[in-house]
Write a protein that holds these residues in place. Structure first.
Motif, PDB file in Angstrom:
ATOM      1  N   UNK A 106       0.849  -1.197   0.000  1.00 56.66           N
ATOM      2  CA  UNK A 106       0.000   0.000   0.000  1.00 56.66           C
ATOM      3  C   UNK A 106       0.889   1.253   0.000  1.00 56.66           C
ATOM      4  N   UNK A 107       1.896   1.244   0.859  1.00 59.84           N
ATOM      5  CA  UNK A 107       2.775   2.417   0.975  1.00 59.84           C
ATOM      6  C   UNK A 107       3.588   2.631  -0.302  1.00 59.84           C
ATOM      7  N   UNK A 108       4.122   1.536  -0.862  1.00 59.20           N
ATOM      8  CA  UNK A 108       4.966   1.713  -2.043  1.00 59.20           C
ATOM      9  C   UNK A 108       4.117   2.148  -3.236  1.00 59.20           C
ATOM     10  N   UNK A 109       2.909   1.634  -3.336  1.00 57.66           N
ATOM     11  CA  UNK A 109       2.024   2.086  -4.431  1.00 57.66           C
ATOM     12  C   UNK A 109       1.683   3.567  -4.269  1.00 57.66           C
ATOM     13  N   UNK A 110       1.399   3.957  -3.035  1.00 62.88           N
ATOM     14  CA  UNK A 110       1.067   5.368  -2.800  1.00 62.88           C
ATOM     15  C   UNK A 110       2.251   6.284  -3.081  1.00 62.88           C
ATOM     16  N   UNK A 111       3.452   5.689  -3.089  1.00 70.04           N
ATOM     17  CA  UNK A 111       4.663   6.473  -3.402  1.00 70.04           C
ATOM     18  C   UNK A 111       5.048   6.331  -4.874  1.00 70.04           C
ATOM     19  N   UNK A 112       4.208   5.651  -5.654  1.00 72.99           N
ATOM     20  CA  UNK A 112       4.469   5.540  -7.093  1.00 72.99           C
ATOM     21  C   UNK A 112       5.214   4.283  -7.499  1.00 72.99           C
ATOM     22  N   UNK A 113       5.412   3.336  -6.579  1.00 70.91           N
ATOM     23  CA  UNK A 113       6.123   2.099  -6.892  1.00 70.91           C
ATOM     24  C   UNK A 113       5.184   0.918  -6.998  1.00 70.91           C
ATOM     25  N   UNK A 114       5.739  -0.279  -6.820  1.00 78.35           N
ATOM     26  CA  UNK A 114       4.973  -1.492  -7.062  1.00 78.35           C
ATOM     27  C   UNK A 114       5.274  -2.550  -6.001  1.00 78.35           C
ATOM     28  N   UNK A 115       4.256  -3.316  -5.627  1.00 75.17           N
ATOM     29  CA  UNK A 115       4.421  -4.438  -4.707  1.00 75.17           C
ATOM     30  C   UNK A 115       3.845  -5.688  -5.346  1.00 75.17           C
ATOM     31  N   UNK A 116       4.663  -6.760  -5.436  1.00 76.55           N
ATOM     32  CA  UNK A 116       4.221  -7.942  -6.165  1.00 76.55           C
ATOM     33  C   UNK A 116       4.778  -9.201  -5.515  1.00 76.55           C
ATOM     34  N   UNK A 117       4.138 -10.343  -5.819  1.00 78.94           N
ATOM     35  CA  UNK A 117       4.695 -11.616  -5.352  1.00 78.94           C
ATOM     36  C   UNK A 117       5.569 -12.231  -6.448  1.00 78.94           C
ATOM     37  N   UNK A 118       5.872 -11.443  -7.448  1.00 77.74           N
ATOM     38  CA  UNK A 118       6.675 -11.909  -8.578  1.00 77.74           C
ATOM     39  C   UNK A 118       5.806 -12.176  -9.787  1.00 77.74           C
ATOM     40  N   UNK A 119       4.487 -12.292  -9.534  1.00 78.19           N
ATOM     41  CA  UNK A 119       3.543 -12.553 -10.632  1.00 78.19           C
ATOM     42  C   UNK A 119       2.352 -11.597 -10.555  1.00 78.19           C
ATOM     43  N   UNK A 120       1.817 -11.435  -9.335  1.00 78.89           N
ATOM     44  CA  UNK A 120       0.578 -10.659  -9.194  1.00 78.89           C
ATOM     45  C   UNK A 120       0.770  -9.494  -8.231  1.00 78.89           C
ATOM     46  N   UNK A 121      -0.108  -8.511  -8.403  1.00 81.23           N
ATOM     47  CA  UNK A 121      -0.133  -7.373  -7.493  1.00 81.23           C
ATOM     48  C   UNK A 121      -0.524  -7.866  -6.098  1.00 81.23           C
ATOM     49  N   UNK A 122       0.275  -7.526  -5.108  1.00 77.74           N
ATOM     50  CA  UNK A 122       0.011  -7.991  -3.734  1.00 77.74           C
ATOM     51  C   UNK A 122      -1.386  -7.578  -3.261  1.00 77.74           C
ATOM     52  N   UNK A 123      -1.739  -6.304  -3.479  1.00 80.97           N
ATOM     53  CA  UNK A 123      -2.989  -5.792  -2.893  1.00 80.97           C
ATOM     54  C   UNK A 123      -4.220  -6.504  -3.452  1.00 80.97           C
ATOM     55  N   UNK A 124      -4.079  -7.159  -4.601  1.00 81.78           N
ATOM     56  CA  UNK A 124      -5.243  -7.844  -5.183  1.00 81.78           C
ATOM     57  C   UNK A 124      -5.359  -9.298  -4.746  1.00 81.78           C
ATOM     58  N   UNK A 125      -4.424  -9.782  -3.950  1.00 75.79           N
ATOM     59  CA  UNK A 125      -4.469 -11.188  -3.537  1.00 75.79           C
ATOM     60  C   UNK A 125      -5.441 -11.336  -2.360  1.00 75.79           C
ATOM     61  N   UNK A 126      -6.371 -12.255  -2.488  1.00 78.91           N
ATOM     62  CA  UNK A 126      -7.312 -12.517  -1.386  1.00 78.91           C
ATOM     63  C   UNK A 126      -6.621 -13.420  -0.350  1.00 78.91           C
ATOM     64  N   UNK A 127      -6.397 -12.904   0.867  1.00 77.17           N
ATOM     65  CA  UNK A 127      -5.797 -13.783   1.884  1.00 77.17           C
ATOM     66  C   UNK A 127      -6.752 -14.918   2.232  1.00 77.17           C
ATOM     67  N   UNK A 128      -6.216 -16.113   2.366  1.00 73.62           N
ATOM     68  CA  UNK A 128      -7.063 -17.243   2.761  1.00 73.62           C
ATOM     69  C   UNK A 128      -6.700 -17.741   4.160  1.00 73.62           C
TER      70      UNK A 128
END
Ligand code: FBP
Length: 415
Positions: free
Chosen positions: A358-380
């Protein structure tokens, strides 16, 4: 000539320090329900007078960003709470301001705790020097005493805020239901990097804040506590970290930019020093535990081999930096750019990956698990682990273009 024999008597400072007890044995301070946003702002206004005695100029980033130079006028100094309450541009609502007031207080206590000379005796007193066993973690993940105390400090502050329905912590097996009408859900890693604490290496607190989901109110407490805590990162209303290092930095976002505040020890206020942080689109630093090189997949090896030789899209040789303390590595990456990563399933989606993404996106960067955007992953699962890559937009895109960057081999390293 004989040397004069002078007896020097050292008089201790008149303000004698009480024996430190962690957490300090003070009932509800700041007192619950005594604060409104107005009283907090009124009682906590720092002035340049009480800062200037230190002979340094604060707010240099503020000065730089406004294009002026020289010392900062009193009315340019903004505290975290003033900023949150709207004076600095963010308008987050009184409930969240009150929650932040308690959170910053908790983090100041943790900052004092990690810097205390009494840390080792704390472990002995509690009989916890080897770390307690927990289903949430075992082996090298077993909580250390300072993790546990930091967890208690945060829980107590969240309770005192009266604004939190549930807290989910990396230190607890299950989320703790606090109050039915609390508008917020807090997820936290109370003290990340604590395995480094004996060497005085920086540590940090990470937190994320969601709204309580009223549609779950009818469920039994355990169930609604869990489901409220398993929200996607896209639902975050605020997130932040506090870095305990040479300076104590409170970096946060309410969803409109990422802003960092530095603790002024003379007043106890977090002062806005890095408004609207922007991560450089390209850095020249990669940050990873590269002793794991032979456990990495080909894609990741190739990426690192390429950028360290200066043969990547940016034709300069990269440097390596790795503190092995997530908050510190992330903070440096936010300021200088590049990419910080832990490619194996180690860091936690709920407590670490989501707030920092969340913080890195708000600063103009990116957070990923290497394939998908972290913020879009549904925690199970509450303590779900995953590979984590955070950084500058161009570096992240280049890294992901190698496809195969997630480390599948995770043998359980000794240190
Ligand atoms: O051993 P690795 O893979 O380098 O992991 C280091 C990472 O683990 C952490 O220490 C968190 O792990 P713990 O929760 O086990 O302390 C981070 O601060 C750090 O970035």
């Amino acid at each position: 000539m004989p040397l004069p024999t002078t007896i020097i008597t050292i008089t201790p400072p008149s303000t004698s320090c009480p024996a430190p007890i962690f957490p300090p044995n003070r009932p509800h301070f700041p007192p619950r329900n005594l604060f409104t946003t107005k009283t907090i702002l009124h009682n906590h206004r720092p002035t340049m007078a009480n800062l200037s005695g230190f002979g340094f100029s604060i707010g240099s980033r503020l000065v730089a960003s406004s294009g002026t130079s020289g010392s900062v006028a009193d009315d340019e100094v903004r505290t975290l709470i003033e900023y949150a309450a709207g004076e600095g541009g963010a308008t987050v609502g009184d409930d969240l301001v009150l929650l932040f007031h308690q959170l910053q207080y908790a983090c100041k206590r943790i900052a004092a705790l990690v810097a205390s000379p009494f840390n080792s005796s704390l472990g002995k007193h509690k009989g916890l020097s080897g770390g307690g066993a927990s289903a949430a973690g075992s082996g090298r993940d077993a909580p250390k005493p300072l993790d546990i105390v930091s967890n208690e400090i945060i829980l107590s502050s969240l309770k005192n805020s009266g604004k939190v329905a549930v807290m989910a912590s990396e230190e607890d097996d299950t989320p703790i239901w606090i109050t039915d009408d609390g508008p917020f859900v807090v997820v936290t890693d109370p003290l990340d990097g604590s395995r480094n604490i004996d060497a005085s290496i920086p540590t940090g607190t990470i937190f994320g804040i969601y709204k309580r989901l009223p549609e779950l109110d009818h469920l039994p407490k355990e169930e609604k506590a869990l489901l409220n805590s398993l929200q996607k990162g896209t639902n975050l209303v605020a997130a932040g970290y506090v870095l305990y290092s040479s300076a104590t930095i409170f970096c946060t976002s309410f969803g409109s930019g990422t802003h960092a505040f530095t603790l002024d020890h003379s007043t106890g206020d977090f002062i806005l020093t890095h408004p609207s942080l922007k991560i450089p689109p390209r850095g020249q630093i990669y940050s990873v535990n590269d002793a794991r090189y032979f456990d990495w997949p080909n894609g990741l090896r190739q990426y690192i081999d390429t950028v360290r030789q200066g043969k990547g899209r940016y034709p300069k040789k990269y440097s390596a930096r790795y503190i092995c303390s997530l908050v510190a590595d992330f903070h440096r990456t936010l300021l200088y750019g590049g990419v910080t990563m832990n490619p194996r399933d180690h860091l936690r989606l709920v407590y670490e990956a989501n707030p920092l993404s969340f913080l890195v996106e708000q600063a103009g960067g990116k957070g990923s698990d290497g394939k998908s955007r972290i913020l879009s992953i549904q925690p199970v699962k509450l303590h779900q682990r995953l590979p984590l890559f955070l950084g500058s937009l161009e570096d992240m895109e280049e890294l992901e273009s190698y496809g195969d960057v997630q480390q599948k081999v995770n043998p359980g390293y000794e240190v």
